[in-house]
Design an enzyme around this catalytic site. Sequence first.
Site, PDB file in Angstrom:
ATOM      1  N   HIS A  23       0.841  -1.206   0.000  1.00  0.00           N
ATOM      2  CA  HIS A  23       0.000   0.000   0.000  1.00  0.00           C
ATOM      3  C   HIS A  23       0.874   1.253   0.000  1.00  0.00           C
ATOM      4  O   HIS A  23       1.333   1.706   1.043  1.00  0.00           O
ATOM      5  CB  HIS A  23      -0.920  -0.032   1.235  1.00  0.00           C
ATOM      6  CG  HIS A  23      -2.013   1.002   1.207  1.00  0.00           C
ATOM      7  ND1 HIS A  23      -3.329   0.705   1.481  1.00  0.00           N
ATOM      8  CD2 HIS A  23      -1.995   2.327   0.955  1.00  0.00           C
ATOM      9  CE1 HIS A  23      -4.065   1.785   1.388  1.00  0.00           C
ATOM     10  NE2 HIS A  23      -3.271   2.803   1.078  1.00  0.00           N
ATOM     11  N   HIS A  25       1.069   5.034  -2.349  1.00  0.00           N
ATOM     12  CA  HIS A  25       0.497   5.851  -3.436  1.00  0.00           C
ATOM     13  C   HIS A  25       1.611   6.537  -4.221  1.00  0.00           C
ATOM     14  O   HIS A  25       2.452   7.218  -3.629  1.00  0.00           O
ATOM     15  CB  HIS A  25      -0.444   6.915  -2.866  1.00  0.00           C
ATOM     16  CG  HIS A  25      -1.692   6.353  -2.245  1.00  0.00           C
ATOM     17  ND1 HIS A  25      -2.918   6.378  -2.879  1.00  0.00           N
ATOM     18  CD2 HIS A  25      -1.905   5.738  -1.060  1.00  0.00           C
ATOM     19  CE1 HIS A  25      -3.831   5.811  -2.095  1.00  0.00           C
ATOM     20  NE2 HIS A  25      -3.248   5.407  -0.981  1.00  0.00           N
ATOM     21  N   ASP A  27       1.389   9.098  -6.138  1.00  0.00           N
ATOM     22  CA  ASP A  27       1.295  10.554  -6.001  1.00  0.00           C
ATOM     23  C   ASP A  27       1.472  10.993  -4.549  1.00  0.00           C
ATOM     24  O   ASP A  27       1.330  12.168  -4.221  1.00  0.00           O
ATOM     25  CB  ASP A  27      -0.030  11.080  -6.580  1.00  0.00           C
ATOM     26  CG  ASP A  27      -1.267  10.370  -6.047  1.00  0.00           C
ATOM     27  OD1 ASP A  27      -1.175   9.188  -5.647  1.00  0.00           O
ATOM     28  OD2 ASP A  27      -2.340  10.997  -6.024  1.00  0.00           O
ATOM     29  N   GLY A 185      -9.804   7.818  -1.633  1.00  0.00           N
ATOM     30  CA  GLY A 185     -10.435   9.123  -1.495  1.00  0.00           C
ATOM     31  C   GLY A 185     -11.212   9.182  -0.186  1.00  0.00           C
ATOM     32  O   GLY A 185     -11.177   8.241   0.605  1.00  0.00           O
ATOM     33  N   HIS A 212      -9.893   0.771  -0.027  1.00  0.00           N
ATOM     34  CA  HIS A 212      -9.622   1.582   1.169  1.00  0.00           C
ATOM     35  C   HIS A 212     -10.874   1.519   2.047  1.00  0.00           C
ATOM     36  O   HIS A 212     -11.931   2.030   1.653  1.00  0.00           O
ATOM     37  CB  HIS A 212      -9.386   3.048   0.792  1.00  0.00           C
ATOM     38  CG  HIS A 212      -7.986   3.383   0.407  1.00  0.00           C
ATOM     39  ND1 HIS A 212      -7.450   3.052  -0.798  1.00  0.00           N
ATOM     40  CD2 HIS A 212      -7.001   4.044   1.096  1.00  0.00           C
ATOM     41  CE1 HIS A 212      -6.202   3.501  -0.861  1.00  0.00           C
ATOM     42  NE2 HIS A 212      -5.898   4.101   0.274  1.00  0.00           N
ATOM     43  N   GLU A 215     -10.731   3.173   7.623  1.00  0.00           N
ATOM     44  CA  GLU A 215      -9.687   4.126   7.969  1.00  0.00           C
ATOM     45  C   GLU A 215     -10.344   5.307   8.683  1.00  0.00           C
ATOM     46  O   GLU A 215     -10.224   5.468   9.885  1.00  0.00           O
ATOM     47  CB  GLU A 215      -8.956   4.591   6.684  1.00  0.00           C
ATOM     48  CG  GLU A 215      -7.906   5.652   6.930  1.00  0.00           C
ATOM     49  CD  GLU A 215      -7.351   6.228   5.618  1.00  0.00           C
ATOM     50  OE1 GLU A 215      -7.973   6.075   4.560  1.00  0.00           O
ATOM     51  OE2 GLU A 215      -6.278   6.862   5.682  1.00  0.00           O
ATOM     52  N   ASP A 304       1.717   3.977   2.918  1.00  0.00           N
ATOM     53  CA  ASP A 304       0.654   4.843   2.410  1.00  0.00           C
ATOM     54  C   ASP A 304       1.247   5.973   1.556  1.00  0.00           C
ATOM     55  O   ASP A 304       1.256   5.879   0.346  1.00  0.00           O
ATOM     56  CB  ASP A 304      -0.213   5.405   3.540  1.00  0.00           C
ATOM     57  CG  ASP A 304      -1.641   5.679   3.086  1.00  0.00           C
ATOM     58  OD1 ASP A 304      -1.983   5.293   1.954  1.00  0.00           O
ATOM     59  OD2 ASP A 304      -2.422   6.267   3.866  1.00  0.00           O
TER      60      ASP A 304
HETATM   61  O1  LIG Z   1      -4.975   7.025   3.148  1.00  0.00           O
HETATM   62  C1  LIG Z   1      -5.664   7.346   2.177  1.00  0.00           C
HETATM   63  N1  LIG Z   1      -7.018   7.169   2.224  1.00  0.00           N
HETATM   64  C2  LIG Z   1      -7.823   7.457   1.190  1.00  0.00           C
HETATM   65  N2  LIG Z   1      -7.374   7.973   0.043  1.00  0.00           N
HETATM   66  C3  LIG Z   1      -6.050   8.198  -0.060  1.00  0.00           C
HETATM   67  C4  LIG Z   1      -5.150   7.909   0.973  1.00  0.00           C
HETATM   68  N3  LIG Z   1      -3.917   8.248   0.568  1.00  0.00           N
HETATM   69  C5  LIG Z   1      -4.037   8.740  -0.667  1.00  0.00           C
HETATM   70  N4  LIG Z   1      -5.321   8.715  -1.066  1.00  0.00           N
HETATM   71  C6  LIG Z   1      -5.889   9.192  -2.333  1.00  0.00           C
HETATM   72  O2  LIG Z   1      -5.555   8.280  -3.360  1.00  0.00           O
HETATM   73  C7  LIG Z   1      -5.301   9.004  -4.555  1.00  0.00           C
HETATM   74  C8  LIG Z   1      -4.605   8.136  -5.571  1.00  0.00           C
HETATM   75  O3  LIG Z   1      -3.342   7.734  -5.177  1.00  0.00           O
HETATM   76  C9  LIG Z   1      -4.550  10.219  -4.043  1.00  0.00           C
HETATM   77  O4  LIG Z   1      -4.570  11.284  -4.978  1.00  0.00           O
HETATM   78  C10 LIG Z   1      -5.323  10.546  -2.773  1.00  0.00           C
HETATM   79  O5  LIG Z   1      -6.410  11.395  -3.075  1.00  0.00           O
HETATM   80 ZN   LIG Z   2      -3.942   4.804   0.982  1.00  0.00          ZN
END
Ligand SMILES: O=c1[nH]cnc2c1ncn2[C@@H]1O[C@H](CO)[C@@H](O)[C@H]1O
Ligand SMILES: [Zn+2]
Length: 384
Positions: A23, A25, A27, A185, A212, A215, A304
């Site tokens: 997990h 991201h 970005d 998101g 997701h 959380e 994350d």
């Molecule tokens: O921990 C999280 N929980 C929910 N959404 C997330 C988390 N971290 C990042 N993103 C979302 O996932 C998109 C794509 O990678 C990111 O742009 C962010 O908006």
């Molecule tokens: Zn995430």
Amino acid sequence: MTSQTPHVPTADQIRRAPKVLLHDHLDGGLRPGTIIEIARATGYDGLPETEPDKLGIWFREAADSGSLERYLETFAHTCAVMQTREALFRVAAECAQDLAEDGVVYAEVRYAPEQHLEGGLTLEEVVEAVNEGFREGERRAREAGHRIRVGALLTAMRHAARALEIAELANRYRDSGVVGFDIAGAEAGYPPTRHLDAFEYLKRENNHFTIHAGEAFGLPSIWQALQWCGADRLGHGVRIIDDIEVGDDGEVRLGRLAAYVRDKRVPLELCPTSNLQTGAAASYAEHPIGLLRTLHFRATVNTDNRLMSGTSMSREFEHLVETFGYTLDDMQWFTVNAMKSAFIPFDERLAMINDVIKPGYAELKSEWLFRQTATTSGSASTAG
Ligand SMILES: O=c1[nH]cnc2c1ncn2[C@@H]1O[C@H](CO)[C@@H](O)[C@H]1O
Ligand SMILES: [Zn+2]
């Protein structure tokens, strides 16, 4: 000295230990210097800082808000500099290099293709640029003496309405670099069941996905992700703790959902530092990962967002070792859990476990033997 003590890993051993990341991201893991360089080259003038160290700190502090919604606002800046083929290629290549440098041997890195179309790229061009970047990063890592494999997970944004389209995209690229699908998101108000068509499509195609869930929102979200949507894994899933009762006498009682998650070996993609920032846990010591590990849930350790959390796989493990006294055996347990839960074929997972992970830990676990020989020479009088 007992034979136990040396198995508590040093920071250097944690970094060298083979690690598996499910997990992360794309970005959420850019190098601050790269953000600044791409912003300059593409004319993006929205950055809050223009010096790499300060920008890194800004992300960490802005993400330290106690709310998932505010945490997610920081992604506007990283997505803004990920709108061209070159930028996506560079960010993906550096991601693979940085993970390899940190001792990660297998990673599934996710991003939402729909957030990278502002420069005129098509969804396919986004996926291909990122895939090529990952291959380049693997190649550079190999040149630097590291081995890593990176697979992509395509994320759909839960507030948007493109999940089926992104699921189809993930399916189209499943034999070329994309290993699965995810939704991310803001969680509250956007239940995963909004995207049932995407999950049902993926199930019909025998494809894999994580969601997701659990959380920012609790048990109903986890329940929907598993029992309505059919998720293979839970992104976070940390709120499963709400269904576990620990009595005054220490007796533990699992509710039906927690028991299902444990007994069905549902992988939990736990991200301790991220949870502290969004308010899902109050401290490392109180983070549910401690209890979930003791109860033998299929817990995994993840980053994350390395940029927003100022973290890495090694740092996550350093916090856990410091807090819970974890040993190399615990680290290996989390790592094997993660590898078992990956979306690549079974024979490849097994080979990673038997030929890369276990020998890597065995090697680390043997180091104390040689250290002890060196430090005890000339002090035989302390023996016996
Ligand atoms: O921990 C999280 N929980 C929910 N959404 C997330 C988390 N971290 C990042 N993103 C979302 O996932 C998109 C794509 O990678 C990111 O742009 C962010 O908006
Ligand atoms: Zn995430």
